[in-house]
Enzyme design. Structure first.
Site, PDB file in Angstrom:
ATOM      1  N   GLY A 181       0.796   5.857  -1.003  1.00 59.22           N
ATOM      2  CA  GLY A 181       0.021   7.066  -0.833  1.00 59.22           C
ATOM      3  C   GLY A 181      -1.039   7.269  -1.888  1.00 59.22           C
ATOM      4  O   GLY A 181      -1.980   8.038  -1.696  1.00 59.22           O
TER       5      GLY A 181
ATOM      6  N   SER B 293       0.837  -1.187   0.000  1.00 58.28           N
ATOM      7  CA  SER B 293       0.000   0.000   0.000  1.00 58.28           C
ATOM      8  C   SER B 293       0.873   1.238   0.000  1.00 58.28           C
ATOM      9  O   SER B 293       1.910   1.284   0.661  1.00 58.28           O
ATOM     10  CB  SER B 293      -0.902  -0.001   1.247  1.00 58.28           C
ATOM     11  OG  SER B 293      -1.736   1.138   1.255  1.00 58.28           O
TER      12      SER B 293
ATOM     13  N   ASP C 261      12.929   6.071  -9.765  1.00 59.72           N
ATOM     14  CA  ASP C 261      12.751   5.564  -8.405  1.00 59.72           C
ATOM     15  C   ASP C 261      13.406   4.198  -8.259  1.00 59.72           C
ATOM     16  O   ASP C 261      12.877   3.299  -7.612  1.00 59.72           O
ATOM     17  CB  ASP C 261      11.262   5.486  -8.066  1.00 59.72           C
ATOM     18  CG  ASP C 261      11.007   5.273  -6.572  1.00 59.72           C
ATOM     19  OD1 ASP C 261      11.924   5.553  -5.767  1.00 59.72           O
ATOM     20  OD2 ASP C 261       9.917   4.818  -6.209  1.00 59.72           O
TER      21      ASP C 261
END
Length: 259
Positions: A35, A33, A149
């Site tokens: 944001g 999970s 990322d």
């Protein structure tokens, strides 16, 4: 996507097990999970193929900026067909739950984060991992895509094998909070410890494929050392740590010239 860092027990599940997406993909369990969205393990009920399903959070399902970012990742992955990049299946707004969903390959294995915690990786294995991930990045960069990322969390060793390393997470499972390492709709995206200097504003702030290569070098060094190089937990710290070549003590000497 992978269950290598299963965070399900610590987060409230918002889509129940057994829910069908597009009448084809059955939700099994929450595995991560962030944001903007949640990632579930699921399966294709017609052929029993395991899949990963990313679903935008209910509170953001009608936010045009968030939905656009989600769509962008699906478009990105649809352009990238490579053995070292997670395979994309389909993007939809499911009528049952009324939220954007993206279905992709489920990669069962170990994240590089977990492998680094186990100690130094043999230099030959490091080289195999490096070549594999670099080949995937080359495919992405030639398609005009910069990951931005790249970190050990986003490199999965399928079934634990370095020769099957895969890149995951091209943009949706990121926090909207600056403190968590990603700023949406801004100049910075990534995790402080792994980003390149230009992602922090150096060299004019121009982010391109070389930024991913810098991050891959940090992942490679950490794999060889069996420990994460301390490259900063905040913007100020990260900028300072990039003012010189990182301390590569503990990294196999055969890799130092390359890094």
């Amino acid at each position: 996507m992978s269950d290598a860092s299963d965070k399900g027990p610590n987060h409230a599940t918002t889509v129940s097990s057994g829910t069908l997406i597009m009448g084809t993909y059955e939700i099994e369990k929450l595995i991560n999970s962030g944001g903007m969205g949640e990632v579930y393990r699921g399966r294709n009920i017609h052929n029993d193929e395991p899949v990963a399903i990313k679903i935008v959070l209910p509170s953001l399902a009608h936010d045009p900026k968030i939905v656009a970012l989600f769509q962008k990742e699906s478009t990105t992955l649809s352009r990238l067909s490579h053995e070292a990049i997670v395979r994309y299946h389909v993007f939809t707004v499911d009528p049952t739950i009324g939220r954007p969903c993206m279905v992709m390959e489920f990669v069962s294995g170990t994240s590089m984060s977990d492998r680094i915690e186990q100690g130094p990786m043999p230099v030959d294995d490091v080289r195999v991992m490096l070549r594999r991930v670099a080949s995937g990045l080359d495919k992405a960069h030639r398609a005009g895509v910069v990951h931005r990322d790249l970190s050990p969390d986003n490199v999965i060793l399928e079934d634990g094998h370095v020769e099957h390393a895969k890149l995951i997470d091209f943009g949706i499972a990121k926090s909207t909070a600056l403190g968590a390492g990603t700023l949406l709709q801004g100049q910075f995206a990534g995790k402080f410890n792994w980003v390149s200097p230009e992602q922090l504003g150096a060299f004019g702030g121009t982010v391109d494929g070389r930024s991913d290569i810098y991050s891959l070098a940090l992942v490679t060094a950490a794999a060889s050392k069996g420990a994460v190089l301390p490259m900063g937990a905040s913007i100020v710290d990260a900028v300072g740590k990039r003012s010189a070549v990182p301390d590569l003590t503990g990294v196999d000497e055969a890799l130092v010239p390359l890094l």
